[in-house]
Scaffold this active site. Structure first.
Site, PDB file in Angstrom:
ATOM      1  CD  GLU A 198       3.391   0.140   7.055  1.00 34.29           C
ATOM      2  OE1 GLU A 198       4.529   0.034   6.547  1.00 34.29           O
ATOM      3  OE2 GLU A 198       2.358  -0.201   6.466  1.00 34.29           O
ATOM      4  CD  GLU A 237      11.632  -3.572   3.642  1.00 35.98           C
ATOM      5  OE1 GLU A 237      11.141  -2.735   2.871  1.00 35.98           O
ATOM      6  OE2 GLU A 237      10.960  -4.133   4.518  1.00 35.98           O
TER       7      GLU A 237
END
Length: 265
Positions: free
Chosen positions: A49, A60
């Site tokens: 990824e 995040e």
């Protein structure tokens, strides 16, 4: 069959769990992204990824936010990410690469161009955190027509309706977010993960990867008992932060190799 689907099929035949690893493109330096990608493969990663740097990465935690900030400070944008994938593809054609990020950079260049550039660079799919499946039927179909998989996140709070929607439009694998929070936060409850995956599999035929909290070999091994893949991102970026740019490539390969060894034990 997409390269992602092919990879999962090969691993299943070998009775192995897929190891999916994440870094942010351009962090800690743009010229280290491709070497880091190769290092993760050398360590035993099966799917990569590659994070597209974004200023407001809502899913995040602080670790990946810092990585995005470092990459953006060095001017890394989505077109640079395509170039990095193309460079990686010069010497590796067998490891799937998934671009992970947010809608804003895609909308800025346009979904059609995003698909064309992804295909030309050699990417295999994308995770767009803030693209809801109910609004992605056409985009997913266009991705699929280009040989790309659109991968969706599922969470502990996902309803049956949402799971069914992901089953309809998703490709490659489904990414189960094991925590009610951001990346790198808290510890995984593997019993709860097992129960949720059992419910998800009633609707979703795709392989399921689990991430957001896998930090070491023991956790990875526990998750591998119930999942088709384990996903590690924040912990790899922490490793880069801990050792600095000069030692990042070797440190990441060593760390990933330790996770792979735990999965194969």
């Amino acid at each position: 069959m997409s390269l992602i689907a092919q990879t999962f099929a090969e691993l299943k035949a070998q009775n192995k769990t897929a190891l999916i690893t994440f870094i942010t493109a351009g962090d800690p330096a743009p010229n280290l992204t491709v070497p880091l990608m190769h290092a993760m493969v050398a360590g035993g990663a099966n799917i990569l990824e590659l994070g597209v740097p974004f200023s407001d990465p809502m899913a995040e935690g602080p670790v990946i936010q810092r990585a995005c900030e470092r990459a953006l400070a060095q001017g890394v944008g989505i077109m640079d990410v395509f170039a990095m994938v193309a460079e990686f593809r010069k010497t590796n054609q067998h490891t799937p690469v998934v671009l992970m990020g947010y809608a804003n950079p895609i909308e800025r260049i346009g979904p059609a161009r995003f698909i064309a550039e992804s295909q030309q660079a050699g990417a295999d799919g994308a995770i767009v955190v803030d693209y809801p499946p109910e609004e992605c039927v056409e985009f997913s179909a266009a991705m699929r027509a280009a040989g790309l998989d659109l991968i969706f996140l599922l969470a502990p709070t996902s309803t049956e309706q949402r799971i069914a929607q992901v089953a309809q439009v998703g490709g490659g694998f489904s990414y189960y977010v094991s925590l009610k929070g951001v990346t790198g936060a808290g510890n995984i409850d593997t019993v709860e993960v097992a129960e949720r995956l059992k419910a998800i599999r009633q609707h979703v035929a795709l392989p399921i990867g689990v991430g957001f909290g896998i930090r070491d070999g023991a956790t990875a091994r526990a998750v591998a008992e119930v999942a088709d893949a384990v996903v590690i991102g924040s912990r790899i970026i922490q490793e880069i932060e801990n050792v600095g740019a000069e030692q990042a490539v070797s440190a990441v390969e060593t760390f990933v190799a330790g996770i792979r060894s735990a999965l194969d034990a």
